[in-house]
Design a protein around this motif. Sequence first.
Motif, mmCIF file in Angstrom:
data_model
loop_
_atom_site.group_PDB
_atom_site.id
_atom_site.type_symbol
_atom_site.label_atom_id
_atom_site.label_comp_id
_atom_site.label_asym_id
_atom_site.label_seq_id
_atom_site.Cartn_x
_atom_site.Cartn_y
_atom_site.Cartn_z
ATOM 1 N N PHE A 107 38.623 -4.880 75.941
ATOM 2 C CA PHE A 107 39.996 -5.356 74.899
ATOM 3 C C PHE A 107 41.000 -5.743 75.945
ATOM 4 C CE2 PHE A 107 43.599 -4.156 72.441
ATOM 5 C CZ PHE A 107 43.261 -4.669 71.272
ATOM 6 N N ILE A 108 40.950 -5.031 77.002
ATOM 7 C CA ILE A 108 41.883 -5.464 78.124
ATOM 8 C C ILE A 108 41.865 -7.030 78.321
ATOM 9 C CG2 ILE A 108 43.062 -4.901 80.269
ATOM 10 C CD1 ILE A 108 41.417 -2.179 80.103
ATOM 11 N N ALA A 136 44.157 0.781 72.158
ATOM 12 C CA ALA A 136 44.322 -0.648 71.901
ATOM 13 C C ALA A 136 45.810 -0.742 72.460
ATOM 14 C CB ALA A 136 44.416 -0.997 70.563
ATOM 15 N N ARG A 137 46.842 0.442 71.922
ATOM 16 C CA ARG A 137 48.155 0.201 72.356
ATOM 17 C C ARG A 137 48.385 0.248 73.899
ATOM 18 N NH1 ARG A 137 48.513 3.122 67.631
ATOM 19 N NH2 ARG A 137 48.446 5.194 68.878
ATOM 20 N N GLY A 186 47.849 -3.878 73.428
ATOM 21 C CA GLY A 186 47.724 -4.553 72.262
ATOM 22 C C GLY A 186 48.198 -3.847 71.001
ATOM 23 N N HIS A 187 47.913 -4.241 69.892
ATOM 24 C CA HIS A 187 48.401 -3.785 68.407
ATOM 25 C C HIS A 187 47.395 -2.915 68.072
ATOM 26 C CE1 HIS A 187 50.371 -3.838 64.660
ATOM 27 N NE2 HIS A 187 49.480 -4.032 64.221
ATOM 28 N N GLY A 188 47.717 -1.669 67.965
ATOM 29 C CA GLY A 188 46.810 -0.745 67.283
ATOM 30 C C GLY A 188 47.163 0.162 66.299
ATOM 31 N N LEU A 189 46.314 0.170 65.294
ATOM 32 C CA LEU A 189 46.653 0.992 64.147
ATOM 33 C C LEU A 189 45.506 2.029 63.555
ATOM 34 C CD1 LEU A 189 48.063 -1.561 61.551
ATOM 35 C CD2 LEU A 189 49.481 0.349 62.637
ATOM 36 N N LYS A 190 45.766 3.154 63.377
ATOM 37 C CA LYS A 190 44.939 4.280 62.934
ATOM 38 C C LYS A 190 45.052 4.205 61.393
ATOM 39 C CE LYS A 190 41.804 7.448 63.664
ATOM 40 N NZ LYS A 190 40.301 7.216 64.298
ATOM 41 N N VAL A 191 43.966 4.363 60.813
ATOM 42 C CA VAL A 191 43.823 4.523 59.249
ATOM 43 C C VAL A 191 43.036 5.703 58.754
ATOM 44 C CG1 VAL A 191 43.559 3.076 57.024
ATOM 45 C CG2 VAL A 191 44.518 1.971 59.079
ATOM 46 N N GLY A 192 43.116 6.494 57.859
ATOM 47 C CA GLY A 192 42.502 7.601 57.562
ATOM 48 C C GLY A 192 42.516 7.555 55.746
ATOM 49 N N VAL A 200 42.181 -2.160 64.427
ATOM 50 C CA VAL A 200 42.333 -1.317 63.290
ATOM 51 C C VAL A 200 41.406 -0.285 63.351
ATOM 52 C CG1 VAL A 200 42.921 -0.932 61.013
ATOM 53 C CG2 VAL A 200 43.515 -2.959 61.976
ATOM 54 N N ASP A 201 41.718 0.972 63.551
ATOM 55 C CA ASP A 201 40.459 1.987 63.768
ATOM 56 C C ASP A 201 40.477 2.710 62.529
ATOM 57 O OD1 ASP A 201 38.707 3.860 64.394
ATOM 58 O OD2 ASP A 201 39.997 4.989 65.865
ATOM 59 N N ILE A 202 39.389 2.520 61.694
ATOM 60 C CA ILE A 202 39.536 3.029 60.346
ATOM 61 C C ILE A 202 38.500 4.242 60.239
ATOM 62 C CG2 ILE A 202 39.204 2.617 57.889
ATOM 63 C CD1 ILE A 202 40.102 -0.310 58.393
ATOM 64 N N ASP A 203 39.115 5.475 59.815
ATOM 65 C CA ASP A 203 37.911 6.843 59.701
ATOM 66 C C ASP A 203 37.520 6.457 58.283
ATOM 67 O OD1 ASP A 203 38.691 7.298 62.149
ATOM 68 O OD2 ASP A 203 40.117 9.147 61.386
ATOM 69 N N VAL A 204 35.946 6.381 58.451
ATOM 70 C CA VAL A 204 35.376 5.975 56.996
ATOM 71 C C VAL A 204 34.519 7.225 56.594
ATOM 72 C CG1 VAL A 204 35.282 3.500 57.439
ATOM 73 C CG2 VAL A 204 33.290 4.919 58.072
ATOM 74 N N ASP A 205 33.833 7.259 55.523
ATOM 75 C CA ASP A 205 33.107 8.358 55.144
ATOM 76 C C ASP A 205 31.806 8.160 56.031
ATOM 77 O OD1 ASP A 205 31.476 10.032 53.830
ATOM 78 O OD2 ASP A 205 31.879 9.167 51.689
ATOM 79 N N GLN A 206 31.780 9.495 56.664
ATOM 80 C CA GLN A 206 30.281 9.455 57.524
ATOM 81 C C GLN A 206 29.031 9.954 56.823
ATOM 82 O OE1 GLN A 206 30.849 12.871 60.306
ATOM 83 N NE2 GLN A 206 32.391 13.551 59.049
ATOM 84 N N ASP A 207 29.210 10.105 55.462
ATOM 85 C CA ASP A 207 28.107 10.488 54.733
ATOM 86 C C ASP A 207 27.875 9.379 53.693
ATOM 87 O OD1 ASP A 207 27.602 13.132 55.850
ATOM 88 O OD2 ASP A 207 29.599 13.506 54.748
#
Length: 590
Positions: A456-457, A506-507, A511-517, A538-545
Amino acid sequence: MAHRIASEALVERLIDWGVDTVFGLPGDGINGVMEALRRHRERIRFILVRHEESAAFMATGYAKATGKLGVCLATSGPGAIHLLNGLYDAKLDHVPVLAITGTQETSVLGTGYQQEVPVEHLFADVSCYNLLISNPVQLPGIVDIAVRTALSRRGVAHLTLPNDIQVADANADPWRHVSPARPPATAPVYTPAPGLPRASDLRKAAEVLNAGRRVAILAGVGARGARDEILAVADTLGAPVIKTLPGKAVIPDDSPFAVGGIGLLGTRPGEELIDDCDTLFMVGCNFPYTQHLPQPGSVRTVQLEAEPARAGVRMPVEAPVIGDAKEGLAALLPLLHPKKDRRHLEKYQAAMDKWRKRMEALENPRRNPVAPQHVIGAIDDLASDDAILTCDSGTVATWAARHWTIRRDRDFFISGNLASMAPGLPYAIAMQHAFPGRQVIAYIGDGGFAMLMADFITAVHAKLPITVVINNNNSLGQILWEQMVLGYPEHGVRYQEPFTDFSAWARACGGHGLKVGRGKDVTKAIKQALGHDGPSLVDIDVDQDEPPMPGKVEYGQAKKFAEAFAKGQPRRTTIATTLAKDRIEQLTHK
């Protein structure tokens, strides 16, 4: 003026071939070639990466997206070893790549010198052309042969240069010639083999296809560039078109002929069509999962394939046709009889309408934890009509297969036959270099991103406007479900909580970085990332099940799933709840 070194003969010949980009990582075993690249830096650019595996994936991705030769560079020993995974991706997906490596100077070869690895032996299996350069005058002729071989055989060529040969005088010929030969005088010219199949083979294929009442077309990545011809043949035959995952961009997903894919990542209509057709027309396709193909003898099969050795590998083929997909289909079309009865096609058009509504129902933004289908659905809604989506292997491949819509000039790239983790980010970097005016999105799982996240760098330093979207389920999700389908409870596939925050990385890189839950924040975050002038993540925590269920669940699969539950599958209650929610949403969606 510095004297011309042998490495310059190599680099200058690459320039003659039209090579303008080399992906790599320097080292003392390749410094002579680096000097040649420095001397010619106005005509060929060197992309410095953080890991040689990334360099090989970038070269492979560049070749996949452009159809041109991809080139990667690594030092001797460990650097060369790191290239192999990306090079096997090129080999198995049949794309032309040239790998250049260094090795120890000739005076110490075979002495166990530091970092001495016989890379010409190591690369023997992955390469269709493979040579250790032992005399400067072999260049540039050997470069011509290596490049032509990679292009013609659509595979990996490998050249390794000892340190002393790299910096020797370009015209040095230090040994007496004892055979009646001289280094060949060659030219940087490649002419593809004729792509038009034999007329007799086309007539036989037309005979089989004209006799079919329920024809299905199975199109693979070998049919890229033949979109108009595939659609014309499908229309003439009234034939629905199944696409392999690497061939997803062959025709649009919103085409009235498209029925999605087959296999574990496919659609229910695609699976049903395979069981229902009486004639199968395979075009540019080497689909390896034979369990999902018709039973041998149950259908008549025609195959249009560029490589003779691959015709008939997966199915008994009554009418093999060897040639280019575009040229072959164009020549076949006048021989086909238009089918007036469209009931077969209309049946699968209706089935696909239902399937699309089922998939749309799963893109529920109100679900928490976040539904992974909502994430890729948001990407699909926001991306441009010429966007390139790169994808890792894993559960993300299932969501992309079903929710990323090919329309107009959109494209899609994945590690096909190798099915490697981690190529999504390097692919995106290479493709953004190749197509600076297009939107490039990398859709990656947390496991795959963690493997090569250092690059990413590379995107940040190059100011590349790629967008990385991480489907973060804090696990090796595909392996988790594969263990359960074997009837075993999962083991060793989930990472410790809390979920990793890759947006902070990312930040930290600039870079531009966002965490979404939360589901309601997904669309806004992706829209913001796509609008950022530079690398964004954009790092998105999704349903692990959320299980990536097959389009058509077989009894045996369901039984093994139940066995895993009975043997003590962790989180079985939440998995069952998720499955119930999915079913309810599909039943109630209008």
